[in-house]
Design an enzyme around this catalytic site. Structure first.
Site, PDB file in Angstrom:
ATOM      1  CG  HIS A  11      -0.155   0.004   2.506  1.00 14.91           C
ATOM      2  ND1 HIS A  11       0.366   1.152   3.053  1.00 14.91           N
ATOM      3  CD2 HIS A  11       0.236  -1.005   3.318  1.00 14.91           C
ATOM      4  CE1 HIS A  11       1.020   0.847   4.149  1.00 14.91           C
ATOM      5  NE2 HIS A  11       0.971  -0.453   4.335  1.00 14.91           N
ATOM      6  N   GLY A  12       0.291   2.370  -0.457  1.00 15.54           N
ATOM      7  CA  GLY A  12       0.981   3.654  -0.404  1.00 15.54           C
ATOM      8  C   GLY A  12       1.166   4.115   1.036  1.00 15.54           C
ATOM      9  CG  ASN A  13       3.375   7.778   3.511  1.00 21.10           C
ATOM     10  OD1 ASN A  13       2.578   8.509   4.080  1.00 21.10           O
ATOM     11  ND2 ASN A  13       4.599   7.579   3.948  1.00 21.10           N
ATOM     12  CD1 TRP A  16      -1.706   6.645  12.212  1.00 18.45           C
ATOM     13  CD2 TRP A  16      -1.275   4.767  13.373  1.00 18.45           C
ATOM     14  NE1 TRP A  16      -2.523   6.630  13.314  1.00 18.45           N
ATOM     15  CE2 TRP A  16      -2.291   5.489  14.039  1.00 18.45           C
ATOM     16  CE3 TRP A  16      -0.843   3.551  13.905  1.00 18.45           C
ATOM     17  CZ2 TRP A  16      -2.876   5.032  15.224  1.00 18.45           C
ATOM     18  CZ3 TRP A  16      -1.422   3.104  15.077  1.00 18.45           C
ATOM     19  CH2 TRP A  16      -2.431   3.837  15.737  1.00 18.45           C
ATOM     20  CG  ASN A  17       3.308   3.789   6.471  1.00 17.71           C
ATOM     21  OD1 ASN A  17       2.735   3.447   5.439  1.00 17.71           O
ATOM     22  ND2 ASN A  17       3.617   2.913   7.429  1.00 17.71           N
ATOM     23  NE  ARG A  62      -1.375  -0.216   6.824  1.00 16.76           N
ATOM     24  CZ  ARG A  62      -1.839  -0.912   7.882  1.00 16.76           C
ATOM     25  NH1 ARG A  62      -3.090  -0.777   8.283  1.00 16.76           N
ATOM     26  NH2 ARG A  62      -1.042  -1.764   8.519  1.00 16.76           N
ATOM     27  CD  GLU A  89       2.828  -5.096   8.162  1.00 17.40           C
ATOM     28  OE1 GLU A  89       3.020  -6.300   7.880  1.00 17.40           O
ATOM     29  OE2 GLU A  89       3.576  -4.190   7.773  1.00 17.40           O
ATOM     30  CE1 TYR A  92       6.777  -4.217  14.680  1.00 15.26           C
ATOM     31  CE2 TYR A  92       5.652  -3.435  12.712  1.00 15.26           C
ATOM     32  CZ  TYR A  92       6.817  -3.792  13.356  1.00 15.26           C
ATOM     33  OH  TYR A  92       8.020  -3.728  12.693  1.00 15.26           O
ATOM     34  CE  LYS A 100       6.937   1.933  12.360  1.00 17.38           C
ATOM     35  NZ  LYS A 100       6.861   1.444  10.983  1.00 17.38           N
ATOM     36  CG  HIS A 183      -0.187  -4.694   4.961  1.00 18.58           C
ATOM     37  ND1 HIS A 183      -0.709  -3.498   5.366  1.00 18.58           N
ATOM     38  CD2 HIS A 183      -1.245  -5.447   4.545  1.00 18.58           C
ATOM     39  CE1 HIS A 183      -2.022  -3.521   5.223  1.00 18.58           C
ATOM     40  NE2 HIS A 183      -2.378  -4.692   4.735  1.00 18.58           N
ATOM     41  N   GLY A 184       4.111  -4.131   4.264  1.00 15.30           N
ATOM     42  CA  GLY A 184       5.560  -4.288   4.364  1.00 15.30           C
ATOM     43  C   GLY A 184       5.962  -5.684   4.798  1.00 15.30           C
TER      44      GLY A 184
HETATM   45  C1  DG2 Z   1       4.292  -0.999   8.879  1.00 15.60           C
HETATM   46  C2  DG2 Z   1       5.607  -1.706   8.766  1.00 15.60           C
HETATM   47  O1  DG2 Z   1       3.379  -1.723   8.128  1.00 15.60           O
HETATM   48  O2  DG2 Z   1       6.482  -1.215   9.690  1.00 15.60           O
HETATM   49  O3  DG2 Z   1       3.057  -1.884  10.708  1.00 15.60           O
HETATM   50  O4  DG2 Z   1       4.175  -0.021  11.060  1.00 15.60           O
HETATM   51  O5  DG2 Z   1       3.201  -1.868   5.598  1.00 15.60           O
HETATM   52  O6  DG2 Z   1       1.160  -1.744   6.966  1.00 15.60           O
HETATM   53  O7  DG2 Z   1       2.678   0.280   6.789  1.00 15.60           O
HETATM   54  P1  DG2 Z   1       2.576  -1.230   6.823  1.00 15.60           P
HETATM   55  C3  DG2 Z   1       3.810  -0.965  10.331  1.00 15.60           C
HETATM   56  P2  DG2 Z   1       8.000  -1.738   9.834  1.00 15.60           P
HETATM   57  O8  DG2 Z   1       7.980  -3.193  10.158  1.00 15.60           O
HETATM   58  O9  DG2 Z   1       8.714  -1.432   8.532  1.00 15.60           O
HETATM   59  O10 DG2 Z   1       8.523  -0.900  10.972  1.00 15.60           O
END
Ligand code: DG2
Length: 248
Positions: A11-13, A16-17, A62, A89, A92, A100, A183-184
């Protein structure tokens, strides 16, 4: 027909990114930058004459927004869609909603890197009454198993790969061009599998936001050539920015 075409798109920025907060399963929206990245992703698909036949997304807004925008720009908004929490994702844990940079300052670079990129060490679990818990989120009623309270990359692989095998590979085998918008860390899990990356080496692999990554796969769903980002320069810069997150 062979080779099969698989397109991965983070997904794009997101809001929360942009704010530099750990997100995980918290359902945030795209930032204006993210909308622009999704638009560009659609243009890149068109320029490369890639025509997705089916879309897979997580159940997070997102990713859904990104796919909708990109496919609309590429004139493919009409293709069938399948969504699964298995593409979400990485959860976390108790880090969800935390800054962060502050987390890095408070716990140090080593612990920060372990939480972000270790293969098998999950962050501390989130409490059910934390405002960023998904314990009572209606979209996860009826998921197979419990709503996670935290996940490491290994956990993501364990819940994502069965879906890859049960659903996504079936569409590939039918000759469809498949777009997966996720997701990342859920995409790191899939890339680790596809490129057979070791548990150690995956730590240094980062996925940039909003740039399509194209795989050509053989009949065993193995790459026939290295995967390519449609904008390699922007992808390298984007991946470096993800790696540096937290370090201001
Ligand atoms: C980010 C990845 O996930 O964070 O959960 O904060 O892709 O959904 O924006 P996304 C998050 P990092 O593991 O790179 O810190």
């Amino acid at each position: 027909s062979l080779p099969y075409t698989l397109i991965l798109l983070r997904h794009g920025n997101s809001d929360w990114n942009q704010k530099n907060l750990f997100t995980g399963w918290v359902d945030v929206r795209l930032s204006d930058q993210g909308v622009a990245e999704a638009t560009r992703a659609g243009e890149l698909l068109t320029e490369s004459q890639l025509t997705p036949d089916v879309l897979y997304t997580s159940v997070l807004t997102r990713a859904i927004q990104t796919a909708n925008i990109a496919l609309d720009v590429a004139d493919r908004a009409w293709i069938p869609v399948k969504r699964s929490w298995r593409l979400n994702e990485r959860h976390y844990g108790a880090l969800q909603g935390k800054d962060k940079a502050q987390t890095l300052a408070e716990y140090g670079a080593e612990q920060f890197q372990v939480w972000r990129r270790s293969f098998d060490v999950p962050p501390p679990p989130i409490d059910d009454d934390n405002e960023y818990s998904q314990a009572n989120d209606p979209r996860y009623v009826g998921i197979d198993g419990e709503v996670p309270k935290t996940e490491c990359l290994k956990d993501v692989i364990d819940r994502m790969l069965p879906y890859w095998e049960s659903d996504i590979t079936g569409d590939l085998a039918a000759g469809k061009t498949v777009l997966v918008t996720a997701h990342g860390n859920s995409l790191r899990a899939l890339v680790k599998h596809l490129d057979d990356i070791s548990d150690d080496d995956i730590a240094s692999l980062n996925i940039p936001t909003g740039i399509p990554l194209v795989y050509k796969l053989d009949e065993n769903f193995r790459p026939t050539q290295p995967a390519e980002y449609l904008d390699p320069e922007a992808a390298a810069a984007g991946a470096a920015a993800v790696a540096a997150q937290g370090k201001k």
